[in-house]
Design an enzyme around this catalytic site. Structure first.
Site, PDB file in Angstrom:
ATOM      1  N   ARG A 135      -1.523   5.736 -10.386  1.00  0.00           N
ATOM      2  CA  ARG A 135      -2.278   4.257  -9.680  1.00  0.00           C
ATOM      3  C   ARG A 135      -3.675   4.159 -10.764  1.00  0.00           C
ATOM      4  O   ARG A 135      -3.765   2.493 -11.124  1.00  0.00           O
ATOM      5  CB  ARG A 135      -2.832   4.382  -8.375  1.00  0.00           C
ATOM      6  CG  ARG A 135      -2.148   4.386  -7.192  1.00  0.00           C
ATOM      7  CD  ARG A 135      -3.035   4.662  -5.781  1.00  0.00           C
ATOM      8  NE  ARG A 135      -3.009   6.078  -5.291  1.00  0.00           N
ATOM      9  CZ  ARG A 135      -2.532   6.652  -4.279  1.00  0.00           C
ATOM     10  NH1 ARG A 135      -1.260   6.432  -4.452  1.00  0.00           N
ATOM     11  NH2 ARG A 135      -2.820   7.706  -4.691  1.00  0.00           N
TER      12      ARG A 135
ATOM     13  N   ASP B 266       7.475   1.820  -5.259  1.00  0.00           N
ATOM     14  CA  ASP B 266       7.201   2.887  -4.960  1.00  0.00           C
ATOM     15  C   ASP B 266       8.140   3.398  -3.950  1.00  0.00           C
ATOM     16  O   ASP B 266       7.306   3.746  -2.838  1.00  0.00           O
ATOM     17  CB  ASP B 266       5.526   3.423  -4.534  1.00  0.00           C
ATOM     18  CG  ASP B 266       5.364   5.140  -4.544  1.00  0.00           C
ATOM     19  OD1 ASP B 266       6.025   5.919  -5.105  1.00  0.00           O
ATOM     20  OD2 ASP B 266       4.548   5.298  -4.274  1.00  0.00           O
TER      21      ASP B 266
ATOM     22  N   CYS C 148      11.044   9.250  -5.735  1.00  0.00           N
ATOM     23  CA  CYS C 148      10.155  10.700  -5.760  1.00  0.00           C
ATOM     24  C   CYS C 148      11.656  11.718  -5.924  1.00  0.00           C
ATOM     25  O   CYS C 148      10.735  12.710  -5.023  1.00  0.00           O
ATOM     26  CB  CYS C 148       8.790  10.804  -4.617  1.00  0.00           C
ATOM     27  SG  CYS C 148       9.948   9.982  -3.700  1.00  0.00           S
TER      28      CYS C 148
HETATM   29  N1  SAH Z   1       2.640   3.484  -3.007  1.00  0.00           N
HETATM   30  C1  SAH Z   1       2.211   4.935  -1.949  1.00  0.00           C
HETATM   31  C2  SAH Z   1       3.246   5.341  -1.083  1.00  0.00           C
HETATM   32  C3  SAH Z   1       4.396   5.026  -0.657  1.00  0.00           C
HETATM   33  S1  SAH Z   1       5.494   5.758  -0.007  1.00  0.00           S
HETATM   34  C4  SAH Z   1       0.839   4.526  -2.110  1.00  0.00           C
HETATM   35  O1  SAH Z   1       0.763   4.721  -2.742  1.00  0.00           O
HETATM   36  O2  SAH Z   1       0.071   5.454  -1.060  1.00  0.00           O
HETATM   37  C5  SAH Z   1       6.647   5.402   0.291  1.00  0.00           C
HETATM   38  C6  SAH Z   1       6.284   3.837   1.595  1.00  0.00           C
HETATM   39  O3  SAH Z   1       7.883   3.030   2.350  1.00  0.00           O
HETATM   40  C7  SAH Z   1       5.740   4.643   3.103  1.00  0.00           C
HETATM   41  O4  SAH Z   1       4.578   3.909   3.619  1.00  0.00           O
HETATM   42  C8  SAH Z   1       7.169   3.777   3.963  1.00  0.00           C
HETATM   43  O5  SAH Z   1       7.112   3.327   5.732  1.00  0.00           O
HETATM   44  C9  SAH Z   1       7.731   3.158   3.684  1.00  0.00           C
HETATM   45  N2  SAH Z   1       8.953   2.478   3.459  1.00  0.00           N
HETATM   46  C10 SAH Z   1       9.878   2.990   3.271  1.00  0.00           C
HETATM   47  N3  SAH Z   1      11.501   2.210   3.733  1.00  0.00           N
HETATM   48  C11 SAH Z   1      11.226   1.305   3.490  1.00  0.00           C
HETATM   49  C12 SAH Z   1      11.247  -0.547   3.337  1.00  0.00           C
HETATM   50  N4  SAH Z   1      12.594  -0.340   3.439  1.00  0.00           N
HETATM   51  N5  SAH Z   1      10.941  -1.264   2.966  1.00  0.00           N
HETATM   52  C13 SAH Z   1       9.277  -1.057   3.414  1.00  0.00           C
HETATM   53  N6  SAH Z   1       8.995  -0.176   3.570  1.00  0.00           N
HETATM   54  C14 SAH Z   1       9.284   0.865   3.503  1.00  0.00           C
END
Ligand code: SAH
Length: 388
Positions: free
Chosen positions: A208, A292, A332
């Site tokens: 980030r 992400d 990840c």
């Molecule tokens: N970028 C964030 C972490 C992301 S974790 C940070 O820096 O804190 C991945 C996220 O994607 C989770 O919150 C999950 O709820 C969401 N997610 C999973 N599949 C998804 C989709 N198809 N569309 C939108 N969000 C999704």
């Protein structure tokens, strides 16, 4: 030594010699003297000792090596390992009150995770052996840090492989609920008891901060959770849109935005695949895009479909970026290597008719250490790309 012994085969010894802490059930010759979760002495068929390990009566990972030393793995030894992990964090964690204090194998404490959120600690004990050591870990943390709270977030499915129940709760101190911490100068409120993981995605902290150096113009943060990237980059951007499918996560994101008083950020509850597709079709353009997503390949068998998922996301993102724009793209999934990811994105770039410059090749924050001989410890890939 009076501890129980577990006898391993020649292949089990090869694992130890290769620097990997896991010994699988197939490489156990005799474990009849070991109780579930015991600390055992690992011996070969000639009764030679190879060190000490946590024994699991249920998991395919039957032994998790703790040490090759002969000195008993007692409370002092455990406290030393936690202190060593903490000392390393003091060196590498910058500008953050939340970080991973102990990252299991990465800190030679297999199956133990301790995340620190200011004066609150969240544990995961993911094997029978660590579950047995949990009260000792709590005592050590109390002595060393006098925390406000120690919680457990053992509500994770992998515990099932160990025959352990999924549970969460307060182990010591207050029932804190939400905690506000600062990261890279931005305030974040985490819900330690019901947020995802132990509350936040601490492994992306350095990414980030790195992304902030490039972010500009219109930013689209896909899979934004509680706004980690969106809010860290908001000061550099004209406008920010964070997209996330979980309404609960977006409530946190909204809170976090208010905590920081940013007026240029909006949230959208939606599937990121749909949002990217619509942006592409409607000619909606951005200067910075963050991808992400959650791990698409949790098993090796799903690698192909995972790669298709990464390709589609990256293809759409490349198409909606203005020339000179930046794509911060992550995976990840342990099973997707950096080479796999680069290949998939190269193919997406060709399909999108865009030239792409690799600006930074990154990984998880240093408080999630990568061990050279333990490939599983390297799971996160983060590429910062510039679209020409
Ligand atoms: N970028 C964030 C972490 C992301 S974790 C940070 O820096 O804190 C991945 C996220 O994607 C989770 O919150 C999950 O709820 C969401 N997610 C999973 N599949 C998804 C989709 N198809 N569309 C939108 N969000 C999704």
């Amino acid at each position: 030594m009076t501890s129980p012994t577990v006898t391993i085969t020649a292949r089990g010894i090869e694992r130890i010699v290769s620097g990997h802490p896991w010994i699988y059930r197939a490489d156990i010759a005799d474990a009849s003297g070991a109780e579930p979760g015991a600390i055992v002495e690992v011996v070969d068929r000639k009764r030679r000792s190879w060190g000490q390990a946590l024994y699991s009566s249920r998991s395919q990972i039957t032994l998790r090596m703790l040490t090759r030393e002969r000195r008993p793995f007692d409370r002092d030894f455990l406290a030393e390992r936690i202190a060593a992990a903490a000392a390393f964090r003091a060196q590498v964690v910058e500008g953050a009150q939340a970080y991973r204090l102990v990252a299991s194998e990465g800190d030679l404490l297999p199956s133990l995770v301790i995340d620190r959120y200011a004066d609150c600690f969240v544990l995961q004990t993911l094997s029978q052996g660590m579950e047995r050591l949990k009260p000792t870990v709590v005592e050590i943390l109390q002595e060393k840090f006098t925390p406000r709270a120690i919680l457990e977030r053992n509500d994770v499915a992998v515990r099932g492989l160990e025959g352990l129940p999924e549970q969460k709760g307060v182990l010591a101190g207050e029932d804190v609920g939400e905690v506000v911490v600062e990261e890279n100068g931005v305030k974040f409120c985490f819900d330690l008891m019901s947020g995802q993981k132990t509350g936040g995605f601490l492994d992306q902290r350095e990414n980030r901060a790195a992304a902030r150096k490039y972010a500009r113009g219109r930013l689209l943060d896909c899979f934004c959770y509680a706004g980690g990237f969106a809010l860290t980059l908001a000061t550099q951007c004209e406008s920010v849109l964070g997209v996330e499918s979980s309404a609960e996560a977006l409530r946190l994101a909204q809170r976090n935005q208010e905590l920081n008083g940013f007026a240029n950020v909006q949230w959208k509850e939606a599937n990121c695949f749909d949002v990217l597709k619509a942006a592409d079709q409607q000619g909606d353009r951005y200067d910075t895009v963050v991808l992400d997503p959650p791990a698409f390949a949790r098993q090796k068998s799903t690698l192909d479909s995972a790669l298709r998922g990464y390709k589609e996301l990256n293809l759409r993102a490349l198409k909606i970026l203005n020339p000179g724009g930046y794509l911060i793209t992550c995976s990840c999934s342990f099973h997707v290597s950096e080479a796999d990811l680069l290949e998939v994105i190269a193919s997406a770039a060709l399909d999108a008719h865009r030239m792409v410059m690799v600006v930074e090749r990154r990984t998880q924050s240093r408080d999630h250490p990568i061990l050279l001989t333990v490939p599983e410890t390297h799971y996160l890939k983060c590429l910062i790309l510039r679209v020409l």
